[in-house]
Design an enzyme around this catalytic site. Sequence first.
Site: not given
Ligand code: AMP
Length: 543
Positions: A186, A331, A439, A444
């Site tokens: 990540t 994570e 995002k 990311w």
């Molecule tokens: P990732 O590790 O790429 O899956 O990203 C995780 C991050 O995406 C989380 O810590 C949030 O900041 C954002 N995220 C994931 N799902 C949501 C959601 N349903 N609403 C808002 N932010 C989200």
Amino acid sequence: MLGLMQSQPLLISSLIHFAERHHGDAEIVSRRVEGDLHRYTWRDVAARSRQVANTLDSLKLGFGDRVATLAWNGYRHLELYFGVSGSGRVLHTINPRLHPDQIVWIANHAEDQVLFFDMSFLPIVQAVHARCTTVKHWVALCDADKLPADSGIPNLLSYEALLGQQPTGYAWPSFDENCASSMCYTSGTTGNPKAALYSHRSTILHAYAAALPDVMCLSARDAILPVVPMFHVNAWGIPYSAALTGAKLVFPGPALDGKSVYELIEAEKVSYAAGVPTVWQMLLGHMKPNNLRFSTLKRTVIGGSACPPAMITAFNDDYGVEVLHAWGMTEMSPLGTLCTLKNKHLSLSDADKMKIRLKQGRAIYGVDMKIVGDDGTELPWDGKAFGDLYVKGPWIVREYFKGEGGDPLKDGWFPTGDVATIDPDGYMQITDRSKDVIKSGGEWISSIDIENIAVAHPAVAMAACVGMPHPKWDERPIVAVVKKPGAEVTREELLEFYKGKAVAKWQVPDDVVFVEAIPLGATGKMLKTRLREMLKDYKLPGL
Ligand code: AMP
């Protein structure tokens, strides 16, 4: 006193063993890179994943060695999920949308020994292979006769030729369920990307939990379309939960545009789909003008970014599809919360139900969460107080691969970098992000990478990258720039400056905004929240 139940390690091989014995005839359908549809069954996945295991043995891979993939969602990728992890190796799914330099960095960091890739990623492999110093074998996911003669990649192997040489029999080894099974990088908020290293135990526990009715609610009656990539946190764990439940799987391959996804849903009678809002934006954008309806789709899980209210309404009111809003992280394997209603909510008006549906939802058993104020004290669950969201549980990282970034935990809790409220019923709602990342389309963008490139320009004194709302991509980066006294640079020149630098094309900012100063905190840290306030009337070009 110890209980007297049998002790059996929770291993990924047990999932495919179970799938073969109990729902061996359930189908797996994949749109291939070649464009056609491939179909076979869980029984075939099991046999071929044993051939994968035999192949890895023949390539002399050791226990715990990392095996990388650069691949779309498809049946061969699924076989690798089970064959690699089941035989005790670690599956490292790489995001092909990264810049080649980023791919080189993470492949070397993971010390990948073999890399399996879809033919559409041949140009990436050609660009990176000489610099991936630990990779000994490059395997193209294709038939022997499809291997390009002059790829420039020494000893390029064909997946089908390799598997064809191996028997379908293999005795899955037994080992400690805490051994690593797969990994996913990540993008770090500071420094280099970091990897979450999942274990067999964490994966199986997550697979059980994900299938529960108030979580993703997966069953043998479902035909599931995971549009969420298999390189993004194991497609949210769906391949494992599908093996456990006996669901049919439908893989979209590289065709993620609205028309292709719609046609696949209809043709394969998909009842359940999963993906980030951007993908559904494209699907709805195709359906509305063409006056199309779903004949089988019942539920869709949407996560990775906040699901816009209009999307929940469109799915629900216009198409009769229930939206399950999900929140999680790489994570966290990734599921943390899912938004489903409680019994007492069923009598609420549609408007009140909607207020709940917009939240990220309730914690899944296995995930504990809390919100904490600036002074470190836990905040009340009153739906108003917001603070840093912390989580803990058996499928949440304890530390990153190779200990990168030091100990991430605070008193045993993992700080998510999200800011949230929790209401008295336990529904969590994200209100902001304290981590400095953007995002876009579910992937990311590190603001630090964008800023570092801008400040390398001789006319730039300071640069701050922030995300701006975008209807399709959720967020797009822009960079606010303070020029050096007396120096000149135009917006176009700065955007041009990103060309050829170590960021992927889609990570390059959409715009440059020149400002007098960037707000700084007491310690000299850029205050992005203040900067976002300063830019509240700003509109991205073209919107
Ligand atoms: P990732 O590790 O790429 O899956 O990203 C995780 C991050 O995406 C989380 O810590 C949030 O900041 C954002 N995220 C994931 N799902 C949501 C959601 N349903 N609403 C808002 N932010 C989200």
